[in-house]
Motif scaffolding. Sequence first.
Motif, PDB file in Angstrom:
ATOM      1  N   PHE A 160       0.936  -1.178  -0.125  1.00  0.00           N
ATOM      2  CA  PHE A 160       0.069  -0.063   0.051  1.00  0.00           C
ATOM      3  C   PHE A 160       0.873   1.347  -0.074  1.00  0.00           C
ATOM      4  O   PHE A 160       1.945   1.386   0.540  1.00  0.00           O
ATOM      5  CB  PHE A 160      -0.835  -0.031   1.133  1.00  0.00           C
ATOM      6  N   GLY A 161       0.348   2.172  -0.696  1.00  0.00           N
ATOM      7  CA  GLY A 161       1.077   3.544  -0.769  1.00  0.00           C
ATOM      8  C   GLY A 161       0.532   4.682  -0.833  1.00  0.00           C
ATOM      9  O   GLY A 161      -0.720   4.595  -1.076  1.00  0.00           O
ATOM     10  N   VAL A 162       0.990   5.866  -0.563  1.00  0.00           N
ATOM     11  CA  VAL A 162       0.148   7.409  -0.832  1.00  0.00           C
ATOM     12  C   VAL A 162       0.513   7.868  -2.059  1.00  0.00           C
ATOM     13  O   VAL A 162       1.835   7.980  -2.636  1.00  0.00           O
ATOM     14  CB  VAL A 162       0.672   8.153   0.294  1.00  0.00           C
ATOM     15  N   VAL A 163      -0.381   8.235  -2.919  1.00  0.00           N
ATOM     16  CA  VAL A 163      -0.221   8.746  -4.292  1.00  0.00           C
ATOM     17  C   VAL A 163      -1.093  10.031  -4.389  1.00  0.00           C
ATOM     18  O   VAL A 163      -1.913  10.192  -3.404  1.00  0.00           O
ATOM     19  CB  VAL A 163      -0.696   7.711  -5.128  1.00  0.00           C
ATOM     20  N   GLY A 164      -0.773  10.825  -5.255  1.00  0.00           N
ATOM     21  CA  GLY A 164      -1.053  12.277  -5.173  1.00  0.00           C
ATOM     22  C   GLY A 164      -0.184  13.137  -6.053  1.00  0.00           C
ATOM     23  O   GLY A 164       0.708  12.889  -6.860  1.00  0.00           O
ATOM     24  N   THR A 165      -0.621  14.407  -5.906  1.00  0.00           N
ATOM     25  CA  THR A 165       0.076  15.429  -6.506  1.00  0.00           C
ATOM     26  C   THR A 165       1.744  15.364  -6.104  1.00  0.00           C
ATOM     27  O   THR A 165       2.572  15.985  -6.414  1.00  0.00           O
ATOM     28  CB  THR A 165      -0.590  16.673  -6.129  1.00  0.00           C
ATOM     29  N   ILE A 166       2.061  14.824  -4.669  1.00  0.00           N
ATOM     30  CA  ILE A 166       3.238  14.767  -4.405  1.00  0.00           C
ATOM     31  C   ILE A 166       4.077  13.793  -5.235  1.00  0.00           C
ATOM     32  O   ILE A 166       5.312  13.926  -5.129  1.00  0.00           O
ATOM     33  CB  ILE A 166       3.283  14.368  -2.605  1.00  0.00           C
ATOM     34  N   GLU A 193       5.402  14.305   4.061  1.00  0.00           N
ATOM     35  CA  GLU A 193       5.291  15.939   4.440  1.00  0.00           C
ATOM     36  C   GLU A 193       4.547  16.247   3.080  1.00  0.00           C
ATOM     37  O   GLU A 193       4.660  16.035   2.106  1.00  0.00           O
ATOM     38  CB  GLU A 193       6.691  16.251   3.957  1.00  0.00           C
ATOM     39  N   LEU A 194       3.498  17.049   3.524  1.00  0.00           N
ATOM     40  CA  LEU A 194       2.391  17.598   2.726  1.00  0.00           C
ATOM     41  C   LEU A 194       2.498  19.029   2.475  1.00  0.00           C
ATOM     42  O   LEU A 194       2.234  19.625   3.512  1.00  0.00           O
ATOM     43  CB  LEU A 194       1.133  16.977   3.062  1.00  0.00           C
ATOM     44  N   PRO A 195       2.427  19.738   1.334  1.00  0.00           N
ATOM     45  CA  PRO A 195       2.396  21.158   1.230  1.00  0.00           C
ATOM     46  C   PRO A 195       0.932  21.601   1.328  1.00  0.00           C
ATOM     47  O   PRO A 195       0.090  20.678   0.772  1.00  0.00           O
ATOM     48  CB  PRO A 195       2.951  21.410  -0.121  1.00  0.00           C
ATOM     49  N   ALA A 196       0.417  22.856   1.510  1.00  0.00           N
ATOM     50  CA  ALA A 196      -0.662  23.058   1.413  1.00  0.00           C
ATOM     51  C   ALA A 196      -1.236  22.867   0.097  1.00  0.00           C
ATOM     52  O   ALA A 196      -0.476  23.288  -0.752  1.00  0.00           O
ATOM     53  CB  ALA A 196      -0.911  24.580   1.799  1.00  0.00           C
ATOM     54  N   GLY A 197      -2.622  22.315  -0.159  1.00  0.00           N
ATOM     55  CA  GLY A 197      -2.956  22.518  -1.728  1.00  0.00           C
ATOM     56  C   GLY A 197      -2.957  21.033  -2.137  1.00  0.00           C
ATOM     57  O   GLY A 197      -3.161  20.746  -3.390  1.00  0.00           O
ATOM     58  N   ALA A 198      -1.906  20.455  -1.661  1.00  0.00           N
ATOM     59  CA  ALA A 198      -1.779  18.856  -2.138  1.00  0.00           C
ATOM     60  C   ALA A 198      -2.988  17.963  -1.974  1.00  0.00           C
ATOM     61  O   ALA A 198      -4.037  18.011  -0.881  1.00  0.00           O
ATOM     62  CB  ALA A 198      -0.511  18.156  -1.231  1.00  0.00           C
ATOM     63  N   GLU A 199      -3.042  17.040  -2.993  1.00  0.00           N
ATOM     64  CA  GLU A 199      -4.223  16.097  -2.836  1.00  0.00           C
ATOM     65  C   GLU A 199      -3.486  14.733  -2.924  1.00  0.00           C
ATOM     66  O   GLU A 199      -2.577  14.451  -3.664  1.00  0.00           O
ATOM     67  CB  GLU A 199      -5.020  16.346  -4.063  1.00  0.00           C
ATOM     68  N   ILE A 200      -4.211  13.747  -2.175  1.00  0.00           N
ATOM     69  CA  ILE A 200      -3.556  12.501  -2.010  1.00  0.00           C
ATOM     70  C   ILE A 200      -4.777  11.401  -2.007  1.00  0.00           C
ATOM     71  O   ILE A 200      -5.927  11.729  -1.711  1.00  0.00           O
ATOM     72  CB  ILE A 200      -2.844  12.414  -0.645  1.00  0.00           C
ATOM     73  N   GLY A 237     -13.061  16.433  -4.749  1.00  0.00           N
ATOM     74  CA  GLY A 237     -13.780  15.434  -5.624  1.00  0.00           C
ATOM     75  C   GLY A 237     -13.052  14.193  -5.426  1.00  0.00           C
ATOM     76  O   GLY A 237     -12.856  13.499  -6.228  1.00  0.00           O
ATOM     77  N   GLY A 238     -13.371  13.686  -4.098  1.00  0.00           N
ATOM     78  CA  GLY A 238     -12.893  12.295  -3.854  1.00  0.00           C
ATOM     79  C   GLY A 238     -11.524  12.255  -3.258  1.00  0.00           C
ATOM     80  O   GLY A 238     -11.239  11.110  -2.714  1.00  0.00           O
ATOM     81  N   ASN A 239     -10.525  13.090  -3.543  1.00  0.00           N
ATOM     82  CA  ASN A 239      -9.253  13.158  -2.926  1.00  0.00           C
ATOM     83  C   ASN A 239      -9.232  13.796  -1.598  1.00  0.00           C
ATOM     84  O   ASN A 239     -10.151  14.552  -1.330  1.00  0.00           O
ATOM     85  CB  ASN A 239      -8.269  14.035  -3.950  1.00  0.00           C
ATOM     86  N   ILE A 240      -8.264  13.294  -0.958  1.00  0.00           N
ATOM     87  CA  ILE A 240      -8.015  13.989   0.372  1.00  0.00           C
ATOM     88  C   ILE A 240      -7.207  15.375  -0.001  1.00  0.00           C
ATOM     89  O   ILE A 240      -6.000  15.133  -0.323  1.00  0.00           O
ATOM     90  CB  ILE A 240      -7.269  13.325   1.243  1.00  0.00           C
ATOM     91  N   GLY A 241      -7.730  16.439   0.163  1.00  0.00           N
ATOM     92  CA  GLY A 241      -6.843  17.823   0.166  1.00  0.00           C
ATOM     93  C   GLY A 241      -6.268  18.165   1.167  1.00  0.00           C
ATOM     94  O   GLY A 241      -6.955  18.665   2.506  1.00  0.00           O
ATOM     95  N   CYS A 242      -5.052  18.670   1.357  1.00  0.00           N
ATOM     96  CA  CYS A 242      -4.414  19.176   2.581  1.00  0.00           C
ATOM     97  C   CYS A 242      -4.455  20.755   2.504  1.00  0.00           C
ATOM     98  O   CYS A 242      -4.128  21.555   1.590  1.00  0.00           O
ATOM     99  CB  CYS A 242      -2.749  18.940   2.250  1.00  0.00           C
TER     100      CYS A 242
END
Length: 369
Positions: free
Chosen positions: A261-267, A291-298, A325-330
């Motif tokens: 399992f892994g974290v995927v997104g704008t990062i 580490e997540l910047p503001a505005g990141a989606e995962i 939109g279903g993503n987790i927004g930071c």
Amino acid sequence: MNKKLLIGLLAAVSVVGLVACGGNSISEQPSSGNPSSEVSEDPNDKVLEDTLHHSWVIQGQHEIKDPETGEWIQNGWNGKSDDLYAKSALTATSINAVKELDADLGAALASKNVQYLYTGEVRFGVIDAGWTYKCIKEDGKVYVRNGSYVFKVCPLTYVEEDQVFAEDGWLPDPHKAHVESLTPSTVWYPKWQEAADENGFSWANDGGCIAQAGVYTLVIAKYKEVSAADVPGYGVALVLKEAGTAATEDVEYVPPVENSFGVVGTINSWGGTADTVLVKAGEGKFEATVELPAGAEIKVRANNAWDGDAGFAALEANENFEDKGGNIGCKVAGTYKITLEVTETPSETAGVAPTIDWSTAKITITAAA
């Protein structure tokens, strides 16, 4: 008594005593010019019995021969009846007797510092023990084999006041009894180490016969050296005596496939680079620090693929994150600990990963410590 007769008897006793004490006996007379020589007993003829214990026995769900009837009967593990303990007892023997059984094995033992030496007949693999174990065979591959090939040995003491047998340690035994195989083609033991190797073997795994089913002569030697990580204190050999028909077939072992399992997104550009791996932290529980910047989606997904995933709907309430939109927004930049809890159902097919029930997925995000 007649005085002359008494004197004659005393003279005869004196002669016998002189010979017995090494007096002028015939055996001490020089032989036609050749120097006398002493004939010494071969130390390898000595039966090396453990006099500190009542007996040594073999343990396991193989077969042993009933010494009274000559029939093959199933052996057992610890807690056997006194009768079965007696029937599974091994016989003390000598190095030269082992040489007659197998010259190479006898020579190997002659080079060791052997303290005790025992043998016995066992029949492996011809019954179904009802369980299996993993082992490495001569081809270097890992196999699943029937438990009727597994065996251990232990010395017994007899507790007089309780009238019961007590087992004084098992061979091999973690931390105490390091056993080496003297016949690697027929008997195998896992590495004598606490940490598992690349195949998952450690001293917690059973060893046993890895050759064909049949009757074997078991040979076990206790060395005078004390067991240590790189110093075996015991040696074990199996010599095939009579081939038999196996009750079950060996199966080449296929390691279980686990989901990652892994974290995927704008990062990581939604999979453009490797996902941040969630490390297993318990049954159905996985964690990672990100580490997540503001505005990141995962989101969280499995096996770097989009066969299934978990997003905002699985997130436990957290004011630092929002639905995008279903993503987790930071909303607030920071270093976070992301925890996924999900149900997996193991596959019945070897080499196939467990099925993931994404409907049970729960994501918790907290500030990293």
